[in-house]
Design a protein around this motif. Structure first.
Motif, PDB file in Angstrom:
ATOM      1  N   LYS A  62       0.837  -1.207   0.000  1.00 53.24           N
ATOM      2  CA  LYS A  62       0.000   0.000   0.000  1.00 53.24           C
ATOM      3  C   LYS A  62       0.869   1.253   0.000  1.00 53.24           C
ATOM      4  O   LYS A  62       0.581   2.229  -0.710  1.00 53.24           O
ATOM      5  N   CYS A  63       1.936   1.220   0.775  1.00 54.67           N
ATOM      6  CA  CYS A  63       2.848   2.365   0.853  1.00 54.67           C
ATOM      7  C   CYS A  63       3.574   2.555  -0.476  1.00 54.67           C
ATOM      8  O   CYS A  63       3.725   3.677  -0.967  1.00 54.67           O
ATOM      9  N   ALA A  64       4.023   1.454  -1.083  1.00 60.18           N
ATOM     10  CA  ALA A  64       4.723   1.535  -2.364  1.00 60.18           C
ATOM     11  C   ALA A  64       3.810   2.113  -3.442  1.00 60.18           C
ATOM     12  O   ALA A  64       4.239   2.907  -4.284  1.00 60.18           O
ATOM     13  N   CYS A  65       2.544   1.722  -3.410  1.00 60.77           N
ATOM     14  CA  CYS A  65       1.573   2.241  -4.374  1.00 60.77           C
ATOM     15  C   CYS A  65       1.351   3.738  -4.164  1.00 60.77           C
ATOM     16  O   CYS A  65       1.294   4.513  -5.124  1.00 60.77           O
ATOM     17  N   ALA A  66       1.236   4.144  -2.913  1.00 60.25           N
ATOM     18  CA  ALA A  66       1.028   5.562  -2.606  1.00 60.25           C
ATOM     19  C   ALA A  66       2.232   6.395  -3.039  1.00 60.25           C
ATOM     20  O   ALA A  66       2.085   7.511  -3.545  1.00 60.25           O
ATOM     21  N   ALA A  67       3.439   5.848  -2.863  1.00 60.80           N
ATOM     22  CA  ALA A  67       4.654   6.550  -3.297  1.00 60.80           C
ATOM     23  C   ALA A  67       4.660   6.713  -4.814  1.00 60.80           C
ATOM     24  O   ALA A  67       5.047   7.765  -5.341  1.00 60.80           O
ATOM     25  N   ALA A  68       4.237   5.681  -5.542  1.00 63.05           N
ATOM     26  CA  ALA A  68       4.166   5.761  -6.998  1.00 63.05           C
ATOM     27  C   ALA A  68       3.173   6.848  -7.429  1.00 63.05           C
ATOM     28  O   ALA A  68       3.389   7.530  -8.433  1.00 63.05           O
ATOM     29  N   HIS A  69       2.109   7.002  -6.645  1.00 64.20           N
ATOM     30  CA  HIS A  69       1.110   8.035  -6.936  1.00 64.20           C
ATOM     31  C   HIS A  69       1.741   9.429  -6.824  1.00 64.20           C
ATOM     32  O   HIS A  69       1.536  10.296  -7.690  1.00 64.20           O
ATOM     33  N   VAL A  70       2.508   9.651  -5.780  1.00 59.67           N
ATOM     34  CA  VAL A  70       3.168  10.955  -5.602  1.00 59.67           C
ATOM     35  C   VAL A  70       4.133  11.213  -6.755  1.00 59.67           C
ATOM     36  O   VAL A  70       4.163  12.296  -7.345  1.00 59.67           O
ATOM     37  N   ILE A  71       4.932  10.194  -7.082  1.00 64.27           N
ATOM     38  CA  ILE A  71       5.954  10.360  -8.121  1.00 64.27           C
ATOM     39  C   ILE A  71       5.310  10.594  -9.486  1.00 64.27           C
ATOM     40  O   ILE A  71       5.815  11.382 -10.299  1.00 64.27           O
ATOM     41  N   ARG A  72       4.185   9.916  -9.746  1.00 64.09           N
ATOM     42  CA  ARG A  72       3.463  10.160 -11.002  1.00 64.09           C
ATOM     43  C   ARG A  72       3.089  11.637 -11.124  1.00 64.09           C
ATOM     44  O   ARG A  72       3.279  12.266 -12.172  1.00 64.09           O
ATOM     45  N   ASN A  73       2.567  12.204 -10.028  1.00 68.60           N
ATOM     46  CA  ASN A  73       2.186  13.621 -10.042  1.00 68.60           C
ATOM     47  C   ASN A  73       3.405  14.536 -10.107  1.00 68.60           C
ATOM     48  O   ASN A  73       3.399  15.566 -10.776  1.00 68.60           O
ATOM     49  N   LEU A  74       4.448  14.148  -9.391  1.00 66.02           N
ATOM     50  CA  LEU A  74       5.652  14.979  -9.325  1.00 66.02           C
ATOM     51  C   LEU A  74       6.331  15.094 -10.687  1.00 66.02           C
ATOM     52  O   LEU A  74       6.982  16.105 -10.989  1.00 66.02           O
ATOM     53  N   ALA A  75       6.186  14.072 -11.519  1.00 65.88           N
ATOM     54  CA  ALA A  75       6.856  14.047 -12.826  1.00 65.88           C
ATOM     55  C   ALA A  75       6.121  14.871 -13.878  1.00 65.88           C
ATOM     56  O   ALA A  75       6.482  14.825 -15.057  1.00 65.88           O
ATOM     57  N   CYS A  76       5.129  15.631 -13.457  1.00 68.39           N
ATOM     58  CA  CYS A  76       4.336  16.399 -14.420  1.00 68.39           C
ATOM     59  C   CYS A  76       4.993  17.699 -14.850  1.00 68.39           C
ATOM     60  O   CYS A  76       4.532  18.344 -15.796  1.00 68.39           O
ATOM     61  N   ASP A  77       6.039  18.148 -14.151  1.00 71.87           N
ATOM     62  CA  ASP A  77       6.712  19.369 -14.602  1.00 71.87           C
ATOM     63  C   ASP A  77       8.232  19.208 -14.519  1.00 71.87           C
ATOM     64  O   ASP A  77       8.749  18.238 -13.961  1.00 71.87           O
ATOM     65  N   ASP A  78       8.949  20.177 -15.092  1.00 80.68           N
ATOM     66  CA  ASP A  78      10.399  20.049 -15.240  1.00 80.68           C
ATOM     67  C   ASP A  78      11.126  19.943 -13.908  1.00 80.68           C
ATOM     68  O   ASP A  78      12.064  19.147 -13.767  1.00 80.68           O
ATOM     69  N   LYS A  79      10.712  20.728 -12.917  1.00 78.86           N
ATOM     70  CA  LYS A  79      11.407  20.701 -11.637  1.00 78.86           C
ATOM     71  C   LYS A  79      11.259  19.343 -10.964  1.00 78.86           C
ATOM     72  O   LYS A  79      12.225  18.789 -10.426  1.00 78.86           O
ATOM     73  N   GLY A  80      10.055  18.801 -10.995  1.00 77.49           N
ATOM     74  CA  GLY A  80       9.827  17.487 -10.412  1.00 77.49           C
ATOM     75  C   GLY A  80      10.571  16.397 -11.160  1.00 77.49           C
ATOM     76  O   GLY A  80      11.181  15.501 -10.560  1.00 77.49           O
TER      77      GLY A  80
END
Length: 432
Positions: A313-331
């Motif tokens: 569950k934690c690994a899935c939640a982390a993937a969710h954050v990273i998916r959103n974070l990768a939406c712009d250049d800084k992330g």
């Protein structure tokens, strides 16, 4: 029996003669005075102690407790009933009879405590007892109200107990029990407790687990009622990590701007709060200011590490954050500097579960960057699993990622796709 009914040395004496006291308590020839003394001795003997094994309890003792509760020795009956509840499993019929008898004898010493223990083990009681419990305002009565709320929070609300419980938060001796009771009420009736969110926030420092639990239950349904107290919940992450993080996640789902980012990043390093902290940070990373704040708070290394956490569950939640974070250049830049592409690939891109889908979407977002970003994805050996996912699962995100990678690595992408395309059978020539 009188010696055994005492404390300290009496416990030892009672344990040495459990069988004898049981015989006295269950003998039809024994007077109520004798039964009462034996019941007090047994209550002392059966008192749970960590260094003493549980005694074998005679089921017929419950009948003795019922008889005493209906006599002038209600206090002895209540003591024995409480001991039986703690020491043994009682059948449903006996539990109902003891509950009714304790409600009838609620004014006697020990009856409220015994009823509280009975309710804690899943029993029910007549709501008619609640006004008496509310009026008593003792430690035992508040615990009893809280346990009553586990099965019937509506009755607790209807009898006017919630404002009284909130008022008890100001009493140091009653604070923890009152807070726990409000938490139990809020679990099924958060609206009744929401008006007292400020009072709960004030005691987060003294009773963090109970107060954070109550605020979490309110935030699940009415996050706006709790949003003001996000800073206090952030402080409580140290002492009540799971509950405080869950409350912050519910607040962030309503408005990410309401939650402080740095404490949530720190909570990523605590196994108890990491999953809920990721849920909150996924909301934070849903817009550009939130993504920037998350990168500035140095949360990316911890998030990348959590991609392969043992807690799925934690690994899935982390993937969710990273998916959103990768939406712009800084992330994207922060993720690639911290090995995000390789970690996403290592965690797996081919599964049909939610976490794998989120990881693929994260890779697709990384491919939105420049040539260097796409090269990092290629070097992480993502092309083949992406091609397989796009072919087998018809995954749109995987197909999008491959299309973006084709800008620089068309040959590699085409080769991976071709390897999965069924080859046409060539007719064999027969004869000379």
């Amino acid at each position: 029996a009188n010696l055994a009914a005492g404390a300290a040395d009496g416990v030892v004496a009672a344990r040495l003669h459990v069988a004898a006291f049981t015989a006295l308590a269950t003998d039809d020839e024994s007077s109520f005075d004798v039964k009462a003394s034996a019941a007090r001795a047994l209550a002392n003997a059966l008192r749970p102690l960590e260094d003493v094994e549980d005694e074998a309890v005679n089921p017929s003792l419950s009948q003795c407790a019922l008889e005493l509760l209906a006599s002038d020795h209600r206090e002895a009956g209540a003591s024995l009933a409480r001991a039986l509840v703690l020491a043994t499993e009682l059948d449903e019929g006996t539990v109902k009879k003891l509950s009714a008898a304790l409600v009838a004898a609620i004014d006697s010493d020990g009856a409220i405590g015994a009823l509280a223990n009975l309710l804690a083990r899943g029993a029910t009681a007549a709501p008619s007892v609640l006004p008496k419990l509310v009026a008593t305002r003792s430690q035992a009565s508040i615990v009893c109200i809280g346990n009553f709320a586990l099965k019937d929070a509506g009755a607790v609300v209807d009898c006017g107990a919630v404002p009284v419980l909130a008022d008890c938060l100001g009493d140091e001796a009653l604070r923890r029990s009152a807070c726990a009771a409000l938490r139990n009420v809020a679990a099924s009736n958060p609206g009744a407790v929401a008006p007292f969110s400020e009072a709960l926030a004030r005691v987060l420092g003294e009773v963090p687990n109970e107060a954070a639990g109550a605020l979490q239950n309110i935030a699940m349904v009415q996050p706006a009622a709790v949003a003001t107290y996000a800073p206090e919940l952030a402080v409580a992450l140290k002492d009540a990590p799971r509950k405080a993080a869950c409350a912050l996640a519910h607040i962030a789902a309503r408005d990410p701007a309401d939650v402080p980012v740095t404490p949530l990043v720190e909570a990523l390093n605590n196994a108890k709060s990491a999953s809920a902290a990721c849920c909150a940070l996924a909301c934070v990373a849903s817009d550009t200011p939130g993504r920037a704040a998350l990168v500035d708070a140095k949360g990316v290394p911890s998030l990348v590490a959590l991609l392969e956490d043992d807690d799925a569950k934690c690994a899935c939640a982390a993937a969710h954050v990273i998916r959103n974070l990768a939406c712009d250049d800084k992330g994207r830049r922060a993720l690639l500097i911290n090995g995000g592409a390789a970690a996403l690939s290592a965690a797996g891109l081919e599964g049909d579960d939610e976490a794998a889908q989120l990881r693929v979407e994260a890779i697709a977002n990384l491919c939105l960057g420049d040539a260097a970003d796409r090269t990092a994805v290629v070097n992480a050996k993502c092309i083949r699993p992406l091609a397989k996912r796009a072919h087998v699962l018809k995954c749109g995100a995987a197909a999008d990622a491959l299309d973006r990678l084709s800008v620089d690595e068309a040959a590699l992408v085409n080769k991976a796709r071709a390897a999965l395309t069924p080859k046409k059978a060539t007719p064999r020539r027969l004869g000379p």
